[in-house]
Design a protein around this motif. Structure first.
Motif, mmCIF file in Angstrom:
data_model
loop_
_atom_site.group_PDB
_atom_site.id
_atom_site.type_symbol
_atom_site.label_atom_id
_atom_site.label_comp_id
_atom_site.label_asym_id
_atom_site.label_seq_id
_atom_site.Cartn_x
_atom_site.Cartn_y
_atom_site.Cartn_z
ATOM 1 N N GLU A 53 -9.717 5.357 6.482
ATOM 2 C CA GLU A 53 -8.753 4.355 6.947
ATOM 3 C C GLU A 53 -8.820 3.074 6.131
ATOM 4 O O GLU A 53 -7.856 2.315 6.085
ATOM 5 C CB GLU A 53 -8.993 4.023 8.426
ATOM 6 N N LYS A 88 -5.540 11.789 -3.668
ATOM 7 C CA LYS A 88 -6.121 11.855 -2.318
ATOM 8 C C LYS A 88 -7.284 12.836 -2.261
ATOM 9 O O LYS A 88 -8.282 12.600 -1.569
ATOM 10 C CB LYS A 88 -5.039 12.256 -1.306
ATOM 11 N N TYR A 104 0.811 -1.217 0.000
ATOM 12 C CA TYR A 104 0.000 0.000 0.000
ATOM 13 C C TYR A 104 0.844 1.268 0.000
ATOM 14 O O TYR A 104 1.959 1.285 0.482
ATOM 15 C CB TYR A 104 -0.912 0.034 1.237
ATOM 16 N N VAL A 105 0.220 2.321 -0.526
ATOM 17 C CA VAL A 105 0.763 3.676 -0.460
ATOM 18 C C VAL A 105 -0.073 4.401 0.596
ATOM 19 O O VAL A 105 -1.303 4.233 0.634
ATOM 20 C CB VAL A 105 0.596 4.383 -1.831
ATOM 21 N N GLU A 106 0.555 5.186 1.439
ATOM 22 C CA GLU A 106 -0.201 5.982 2.402
ATOM 23 C C GLU A 106 -1.166 6.891 1.640
ATOM 24 O O GLU A 106 -0.784 7.494 0.635
ATOM 25 C CB GLU A 106 0.747 6.837 3.253
ATOM 26 N N LEU A 107 -2.380 6.997 2.136
ATOM 27 C CA LEU A 107 -3.366 7.836 1.462
ATOM 28 C C LEU A 107 -2.864 9.274 1.333
ATOM 29 O O LEU A 107 -3.088 9.934 0.314
ATOM 30 C CB LEU A 107 -4.715 7.792 2.191
ATOM 31 N N ASP A 108 -2.146 9.757 2.347
ATOM 32 C CA ASP A 108 -1.608 11.119 2.286
ATOM 33 C C ASP A 108 -0.626 11.310 1.135
ATOM 34 O O ASP A 108 -0.426 12.424 0.672
ATOM 35 C CB ASP A 108 -0.926 11.499 3.604
ATOM 36 N N SER A 109 -0.013 10.221 0.669
ATOM 37 C CA SER A 109 0.952 10.295 -0.435
ATOM 38 C C SER A 109 0.319 9.995 -1.788
ATOM 39 O O SER A 109 0.970 10.108 -2.824
ATOM 40 C CB SER A 109 2.090 9.291 -0.206
ATOM 41 N N TYR A 110 -0.929 9.612 -1.781
ATOM 42 C CA TYR A 110 -1.624 9.222 -3.009
ATOM 43 C C TYR A 110 -1.946 10.464 -3.838
ATOM 44 O O TYR A 110 -2.493 11.445 -3.329
ATOM 45 C CB TYR A 110 -2.900 8.458 -2.648
ATOM 46 N N LYS A 124 -7.366 2.129 0.566
ATOM 47 C CA LYS A 124 -5.940 1.802 0.524
ATOM 48 C C LYS A 124 -5.414 1.753 -0.907
ATOM 49 O O LYS A 124 -5.563 0.739 -1.592
ATOM 50 C CB LYS A 124 -5.702 0.447 1.191
ATOM 51 N N THR A 160 0.457 -0.031 -4.170
ATOM 52 C CA THR A 160 1.684 0.395 -4.844
ATOM 53 C C THR A 160 1.546 0.092 -6.334
ATOM 54 O O THR A 160 0.710 -0.727 -6.744
ATOM 55 C CB THR A 160 2.909 -0.365 -4.294
#
Length: 157
Positions: free
Chosen positions: A28, A12, A3-9, A31, A34
């Motif tokens: 949460e 978003k 997974y990629v953090e949602l904040d980094s997507y 998800k 990657t």
């Protein structure tokens, strides 16, 4: 790591947009995968040769026009004030809310979530409607959304 953090997507904002914010508990469970994991799922479940829905070709199960339903409108429900999933979709898909689903924008951009989360936030997912497909883990049914405001459904091979 799958997974990629949602904040980094990069997309978003479609889940945090002021006009349609997603509840924290649902955020949460959204998800982004990657690129490597997305590509693997795409190859296994969508296509081993085409990078997105615009380029399916012979050999891709989705290329077979005979498996797809007639196009059904989703745009009208998206445009109205209600958040309910279009009844045309809920009549087709009767998965449990905890079913893992993959919203596949293209080969390198797939989001994993639960069916219940998708149902509550489907409008957010469809901010980008350039041919995404929704599949469920261990499920045959698939929805294919089009930017013309319609979707088709089929059972995948």
């Amino acid at each position: 790591m799958n997974y990629v953090e949602l904040d980094s997507y990069s997309r978003k904002w479609i889940f945090t947009h002021a006009s349609m914010p997603v509840e924290a508990a649902d955020l949460e469970q959204i998800k982004p995968l990657t690129q490597a994991r997305s590509a693997q799922l795409w190859r296994e479940h969508i296509s081993s040769q085409s990078p997105d829905a615009d380029h399916f070709e012979k050999g891709d199960w989705a290329f077979d026009k005979n498996i797809w339903s007639e196009a059904v409108d989703w745009q009208q429900a998206w445009d109205c004030d209600e958040n309910d999933l279009p009844s045309e979709i809920s009549e087709i898909i009767d998965w449990e809310d905890n079913t893992t689903v993959y919203f596949c924008y293209e080969k390198y951009n797939i989001i994993e979530t639960k069916w219940g989360v998708f149902k509550r936030n489907w409008k957010n997912f469809l901010f980008f409607d350039d041919g995404p497909m929704l599949i469920g883990r261990k499920k045959k049914q698939v929805l294919w959304f089009s930017s013309n405001g319609t979707f088709k459904h089929a059972n995948r091979g």
